[in-house]
Design an enzyme around this catalytic site. Sequence first.
Site, PDB file in Angstrom:
ATOM      1  N   SER A  38      92.171  67.446  55.016  1.00  0.00           N
ATOM      2  CA  SER A  38      90.814  67.837  54.655  1.00  0.00           C
ATOM      3  C   SER A  38      90.501  67.410  53.224  1.00  0.00           C
ATOM      4  CB  SER A  38      90.637  69.346  54.870  1.00  0.00           C
ATOM      5  OG  SER A  38      89.279  69.703  54.862  1.00  0.00           O
ATOM      6  N   ASP A 164      88.382  68.497  61.465  1.00  0.00           N
ATOM      7  CA  ASP A 164      89.150  68.823  60.257  1.00  0.00           C
ATOM      8  C   ASP A 164      90.633  69.045  60.546  1.00  0.00           C
ATOM      9  OD1 ASP A 164      90.224  70.557  58.020  1.00  0.00           O
ATOM     10  OD2 ASP A 164      88.196  70.243  57.303  1.00  0.00           O
TER      11      ASP A 164
END
Length: 280
Positions: A38, A164
Amino acid sequence: MTTAFVLGGGGVLGAVEVGMLRALFERGIVPDLVLGTSVGALNGAMVARDPSPAVIERLTDLWRGASRSGQEVYGDRRLRTVRRAVSTGTHIYSAKPLKKRLAEELGDVTFEELPVRFQVCAASIERSAEHWFDSGPVVDAVVASAAVPGLLPPAKVGDEHFLDGGIVNSVPVGRAVQLGATRVFVLQVGRLDRPLSVPRRPWEVARVSFEIARRHRFVREMAELPGGVEAHVLPARGTSSRDDTLLGSRDFGSVQQRIDDTYEASAAYLEEHLATPDPR
């Protein structure tokens, strides 16, 4: 000794990782391997491209830009986000501003061209699996790793769609060991050791559920580290429990303070736990 930097996810709190990186580079510690998830993938890509103290200024400028305006990250006005949420039903922001900003910093560099081995974690939708990018364009991989559910659309890379990486592996310590790391520096945003409270609102249910899953894996992987592996979890002094609220998670205004506070704490940690500066 093979040194790995493991950069975890955490949205705007990822600014603290810049303070940690500054402390590491000032100590003479440079990575042989960089892993990112991320926002940690974004910070990690910059380090893997330029594993020197000079990268700290670039990262600081990047985060200062985000503190001046959300345009650096999301780039939309409120009305437009509402319209997008209604029209798509899946997300409120476009990934274009983020991808444009990354392209300005990284260009079309590929993993194979980086001077330091770098891998990025994302969650494959079609395979319901953890996926590690280690070849091809770096920007595409970082956008995939940072595709926060509900905020950004799933990122398409090749024939797959990704969300993500924090969904599947937020702080990939175990991956570093699998790839041969014997010394691991964990750059995380400070949520791992804060106590959780019973959720009282719908959005708190999602946050607490995610934190349980994330912390469980991290604690397990730390406990399972082989005896010959040296691991250091750097302190994220630039964050606190107020950052775990809905408003705190979107607060770009204190970016520089987060960086500075975490740098001081990390420098003190390294001074205490490492006997001498790294000879390299």
